[in-house]
Design an enzyme around this catalytic site. Structure first.
Site, PDB file in Angstrom:
ATOM      1  N   ARG A   1      19.710  39.335  67.953  1.00  0.00           N
ATOM      2  CA  ARG A   1      18.566  39.681  67.347  1.00  0.00           C
ATOM      3  C   ARG A   1      18.110  38.794  65.925  1.00  0.00           C
ATOM      4  NH1 ARG A   1      18.062  46.124  65.521  1.00  0.00           N
ATOM      5  NH2 ARG A   1      17.379  46.806  67.825  1.00  0.00           N
TER       6      ARG A   1
ATOM      7  N   ARG B   1      23.927  44.488  62.121  1.00  0.00           N
ATOM      8  CA  ARG B   1      23.933  45.804  62.469  1.00  0.00           C
ATOM      9  C   ARG B   1      24.063  45.780  64.222  1.00  0.00           C
ATOM     10  NH1 ARG B   1      19.814  50.242  63.590  1.00  0.00           N
ATOM     11  NH2 ARG B   1      18.596  48.282  63.741  1.00  0.00           N
TER      12      ARG B   1
ATOM     13  N   HIS C   1      13.643  42.891  62.875  1.00  0.00           N
ATOM     14  CA  HIS C   1      13.390  43.313  64.197  1.00  0.00           C
ATOM     15  C   HIS C   1      12.340  42.213  64.594  1.00  0.00           C
ATOM     16  CE1 HIS C   1      12.516  45.155  67.988  1.00  0.00           C
ATOM     17  NE2 HIS C   1      13.440  46.097  67.659  1.00  0.00           N
TER      18      HIS C   1
ATOM     19  N   HIS D   1      13.535  45.306  58.934  1.00  0.00           N
ATOM     20  CA  HIS D   1      13.958  46.573  59.861  1.00  0.00           C
ATOM     21  C   HIS D   1      14.946  47.397  59.308  1.00  0.00           C
ATOM     22  CE1 HIS D   1      13.774  49.007  63.649  1.00  0.00           C
ATOM     23  NE2 HIS D   1      14.870  48.376  63.883  1.00  0.00           N
TER      24      HIS D   1
ATOM     25  N   GLU E   1      22.169  48.430  75.441  1.00  0.00           N
ATOM     26  CA  GLU E   1      21.237  47.804  74.231  1.00  0.00           C
ATOM     27  C   GLU E   1      21.949  46.515  74.136  1.00  0.00           C
ATOM     28  OE1 GLU E   1      20.107  50.299  71.044  1.00  0.00           O
ATOM     29  OE2 GLU E   1      18.775  51.344  72.134  1.00  0.00           O
TER      30      GLU E   1
HETATM   31  C1  LIG Z   1      11.109  52.051  64.202  1.00  0.00           C
HETATM   32  C2  LIG Z   1      12.473  52.293  63.840  1.00  0.00           C
HETATM   33  C3  LIG Z   1      13.326  52.323  65.056  1.00  0.00           C
HETATM   34  C4  LIG Z   1      14.752  52.471  64.799  1.00  0.00           C
HETATM   35  N1  LIG Z   1      15.483  52.868  65.706  1.00  0.00           N
HETATM   36  C5  LIG Z   1      16.737  53.109  65.786  1.00  0.00           C
HETATM   37  C6  LIG Z   1      17.664  53.501  66.921  1.00  0.00           C
HETATM   38  O1  LIG Z   1      17.379  53.664  68.018  1.00  0.00           O
HETATM   39  N2  LIG Z   1      18.954  53.609  66.693  1.00  0.00           N
HETATM   40  C7  LIG Z   1      19.573  53.748  65.339  1.00  0.00           C
HETATM   41  O2  LIG Z   1      20.621  53.824  65.276  1.00  0.00           O
HETATM   42  N3  LIG Z   1      18.759  53.440  64.341  1.00  0.00           N
HETATM   43  C8  LIG Z   1      17.290  53.011  64.536  1.00  0.00           C
HETATM   44  N4  LIG Z   1      16.853  52.575  63.448  1.00  0.00           N
HETATM   45  C9  LIG Z   1      17.311  52.658  62.070  1.00  0.00           C
HETATM   46  C10 LIG Z   1      17.508  54.204  61.664  1.00  0.00           C
HETATM   47  O3  LIG Z   1      16.672  54.983  62.051  1.00  0.00           O
HETATM   48  C11 LIG Z   1      17.721  54.241  60.068  1.00  0.00           C
HETATM   49  O4  LIG Z   1      18.819  53.283  59.470  1.00  0.00           O
HETATM   50  C12 LIG Z   1      18.075  55.926  59.782  1.00  0.00           C
HETATM   51  O5  LIG Z   1      17.181  56.635  60.255  1.00  0.00           O
HETATM   52  C13 LIG Z   1      18.492  55.894  58.532  1.00  0.00           C
HETATM   53  O6  LIG Z   1      18.590  57.095  57.892  1.00  0.00           O
HETATM   54  P1  LIG Z   1      18.519  57.760  56.647  1.00  0.00           P
HETATM   55  O7  LIG Z   1      18.546  59.231  56.557  1.00  0.00           O
HETATM   56  O8  LIG Z   1      19.445  57.024  55.806  1.00  0.00           O
HETATM   57  O9  LIG Z   1      17.195  57.228  55.841  1.00  0.00           O
HETATM   58  P2  LIG Z   1      15.482  57.807  56.355  1.00  0.00           P
HETATM   59  O10 LIG Z   1      15.813  58.485  57.675  1.00  0.00           O
HETATM   60  O11 LIG Z   1      14.854  56.817  56.150  1.00  0.00           O
HETATM   61  O12 LIG Z   1      15.338  59.260  55.195  1.00  0.00           O
HETATM   62  C14 LIG Z   1      14.931  58.677  53.736  1.00  0.00           C
HETATM   63  C15 LIG Z   1      14.539  59.800  53.150  1.00  0.00           C
HETATM   64  O13 LIG Z   1      14.749  59.779  51.688  1.00  0.00           O
HETATM   65  C16 LIG Z   1      13.487  60.029  50.975  1.00  0.00           C
HETATM   66  N5  LIG Z   1      13.157  59.223  49.843  1.00  0.00           N
HETATM   67  C17 LIG Z   1      13.033  57.946  49.864  1.00  0.00           C
HETATM   68  N6  LIG Z   1      12.960  57.524  48.666  1.00  0.00           N
HETATM   69  C18 LIG Z   1      12.906  58.570  47.707  1.00  0.00           C
HETATM   70  C19 LIG Z   1      12.938  59.010  46.337  1.00  0.00           C
HETATM   71  N7  LIG Z   1      13.126  58.073  45.505  1.00  0.00           N
HETATM   72  N8  LIG Z   1      13.060  60.231  46.089  1.00  0.00           N
HETATM   73  C20 LIG Z   1      13.044  61.314  47.016  1.00  0.00           C
HETATM   74  N9  LIG Z   1      13.233  61.148  48.349  1.00  0.00           N
HETATM   75  C21 LIG Z   1      13.247  59.669  48.624  1.00  0.00           C
HETATM   76  C22 LIG Z   1      12.368  59.757  52.357  1.00  0.00           C
HETATM   77  O14 LIG Z   1      11.099  60.550  52.210  1.00  0.00           O
HETATM   78  C23 LIG Z   1      13.331  60.256  53.530  1.00  0.00           C
HETATM   79  O15 LIG Z   1      13.248  61.684  53.502  1.00  0.00           O
HETATM   80  C24 LIG Z   1      15.412  52.706  63.601  1.00  0.00           C
HETATM   81  C25 LIG Z   1      14.535  52.590  62.286  1.00  0.00           C
HETATM   82  C26 LIG Z   1      12.979  52.252  62.515  1.00  0.00           C
HETATM   83  C27 LIG Z   1      12.222  52.160  61.293  1.00  0.00           C
END
Ligand SMILES: Cc1cc2nc3c(=O)[nH]c(=O)nc-3n(C[C@H](O)[C@H](O)[C@H](O)COP(=O)(O)OP(=O)(O)OC[C@H]3O[C@@H](n4cnc5c(N)ncnc54)[C@H](O)[C@@H]3O)c2cc1C
Length: 529
Positions: free
Chosen positions: A281, A375, A235, A340, A116
């Site tokens: 990016r 990032r 993005h 993003h 990437e």
């Molecule tokens: C389309 C897309 C593609 C991506 N591709 C990549 C990739 O290929 N590689 C990479 O490293 N990163 C990628 N990223 C970034 C990466 O996916 C995220 O940074 C990472 O998954 C975040 O994980 P997390 O567990 O912190 O949050 P999330 O997976 O977003 O989970 C957050 C959780 O908190 C819950 N929540 C939110 N607010 C509240 C609240 N007030 N009360 C209770 N629950 C709540 C939500 O329902 C969810 O369950 C991508 C992001 C997107 C959007």
């Protein structure tokens, strides 16, 4: 508060990768995961396409991964933290394999790696091409469902932290995905925030609607310090066809040779960067931003380089295009940059500790310092697992005897209904995209701050107040940084300033003070809705 529950063990708020991985790593310590959407939904984790970066292929090294991370981070990466992250990648990938994630392998059974942007080696492990996030989450959810020490409460929106001085004692949440009239208090020994990113604060975003930056407000309202909030990664290529959220057109398309063009076929990146479509990016995002606002528009052309192979090579992108009536095999795809990823968040140390006692944070809501101002692609899933595991280790270390599990059985469900703050939230999201987007300047940021404090003051629901508070923290941070660096571009200060090559820190008190000082002096922002 209508009901109070004393769960006595660790409470994790958020059921994405960081939350579920932390819960599994804590096992057999009892843990309750409270999440707004059912696990697997409403999480960016399940939408990740590219995969997870880990220097585990032959010839690659953590030193090289660290160098790339530092380079992308534009001068403000915390080297100690980033070094921990890349060195622990191997063990965390091993954990994911043990949990059952079916990472792609070659005919000899060895893991395969993709390359990437800004990585000097092929080091991103993936599943079925662009399905990494979904496959990782499916494997984790299956494991969570079989783990008796984990209770999952789905459909509860955390609205505030319960704190006494610096000590955090749990959260107040609202069931029915935040729509019920009653609120519930959950008292816990430790609280771990894993609520994800901030994309939902923007009108154009690739994030699920649940990613509204609520975790920032929760921590900040209890007095926590936040860091690097001005740094948002946009993005460059989201599908610009009116869908909310905007589907992501993975960078791998440009990696394959897809071109960014205007409607007449002129290359958008011409004369802007020698690497053209594969420039960093933020540079590509600014070029696409400007082009998408012009009458000639911005498009991605993958007809030559992918063409007929679309359904098989990029199934997610192909389906997204089809859903808006575009056939990317024979048509160009309209694109715009979309909010993003948030590099900033709740300040944490190497073990995921925040500045408040018994409050931890991991995943996108946290700001560990590993990403600096920008990032490196696919480092976010890695950061989520590395620091979620560190939090679990720390909680287990100071709490060696697991408390007795008392599962709490509560059911909430999703309900659609009118949000009394719908108009304000729409306004807030447009405001953020216009004033706090790919390009910012002082007068726009001042206007935004003033508007945001009005939205906060006029909100009917705690959820909207929380969104406004998070947006204010980000906007005030952007106003304070008078330079351009990484994901933060000030059109009035377009160059980096070596004197400002350091992380930024903010509290809600400071952001409010800032907002108040502009409220008196600024007329209502001229933002068309
Ligand atoms: C389309 C897309 C593609 C991506 N591709 C990549 C990739 O290929 N590689 C990479 O490293 N990163 C990628 N990223 C970034 C990466 O996916 C995220 O940074 C990472 O998954 C975040 O994980 P997390 O567990 O912190 O949050 P999330 O997976 O977003 O989970 C957050 C959780 O908190 C819950 N929540 C939110 N607010 C509240 C609240 N007030 N009360 C209770 N629950 C709540 C939500 O329902 C969810 O369950 C991508 C992001 C997107 C959007």
């Amino acid at each position: 508060v209508t009901h109070a529950y004393n769960i006595q063990h660790t409470l994790i708020v958020g059921g994405g990768l960081a939350g579920l991985f932390c819960a599994l790593k804590l096992s057999p310590h009892p843990v309750t995961v409270l999440t707004s959407a059912p696990i697997g939904e409403g999480a960016s984790s399940a939408w990740a396409q590219g995969g997870i970066a880990a220097a585990v292929s032959e010839g690659d090294s953590w030193e090289s991964h660290l160098a790339d991370t530092m380079q992308a981070g534009a001068g403000t990466v915390d080297e100690k933290i980033a070094s921990l992250m890349v060195r622990e990648a191997r063990d965390r990938v091993q954990d994911l394999l043990e949990i059952g994630v079916p990472f792609d392998r070659d005919s000899k059974g060895a893991l395969t790696f993709s390359r990437e942007a800004a990585h000097s080696a092929r080091r991103v492990i993936h599943v079925d091409g662009d399905r990494a996030g979904k496959a990782i989450m499916e494997a984790l959810i299956a494991k969570v469902r079989q783990t008796p020490s984990i209770t999952v409460l789905e459909g509860f929106v955390a609205e505030s932290l319960i704190a006494e001085g610096k000590k955090v004692k749990g959260v107040v949440a609202r069931p029915l995905s935040g729509k019920a009239s009653e609120t519930l208090a959950f008292y816990a020994s430790d609280t771990v925030l894993t609520t994800g990113g901030v994309g939902g604060l923007y009108a154009v975003t690739t994030n699920p609607p649940e990613a509204r930056g609520i975790g920032l407000a929760l921590a900040a309202q209890a007095g926590a310090i936040l860091a690097d909030c001005e740094f948002v990664q946009f993005h460059p290529t989201a599908l610009n066809a009116g869908r909310d959220p905007a589907p992501l057109l993975t960078e791998a398309l440009r990696g394959e040779g897809a071109l960014l063009i205007d409607v007449h076929g002129k290359r958008i990146m011409e004369g802007l960067h020698p690497d053209m479509e594969l420039a960093p990016r933020d540079i590509v995002a600014r070029a696409v931003h400007r082009a998408s606002l012009s009458p000639e528009g911005a498009y991605l052309d993958a007809r030559q380089v992918v063409g007929e192979a679309f359904p098989e090579k990029f199934p997610t992108v192909f389906a997204a295009c089809q859903s808006v009536g575009i056939d990317p095999r024979i048509e160009i795809i309209p694109v715009a940059p979309a909010a993003h990823y948030h590099m900033g968040g709740v300040l944490t140390d190497a073990d995921g500790r925040t500045s408040l006692d018994h409050l931890w944070a991991a995943g996108e809501v946290a700001s560990t310092g590993a990403h600096g101002a920008n990032r490196l692609a696919s480092n976010s899933l890695l950061e989520a697992v590395v620091f979620a595991a560190r939090i679990a280790d720390s909680i287990r270390k100071y709490n060696p005897r697991p408390p007795v599990m008392r599962p709490l059985i509560l059911e909430a469900f999703h309900e659609s209904g009118d949000d009394p703050d719908a108009a304000s939230i729409k306004r807030l999201r447009i405001l953020m995209s216009k004033m706090m987007g790919v390009e910012r300047n002082r007068s726009q940021l001042q206007m935004a701050l003033s508007e945001l404090s009005q939205i906060e003051a006029g909100a009917f629901t705690q959820n909207a107040r929380n969104m406004a508070a998070s947006a204010m923290l980000m906007t005030a941070s952007a106003l304070m940084r008078e330079e351009s660096r990484g994901g933060h571009y000030r059109s009035d200060f377009p160059e980096p300033d070596p004197m400002q090559a350091k992380r930024s820190f903010i509290t809600l008190g400071r952001a409010r003070l800032f907002a108040r000082s502009f409220q008196q002096s600024t007329q209502s922002a001229d933002v068309a809705i």
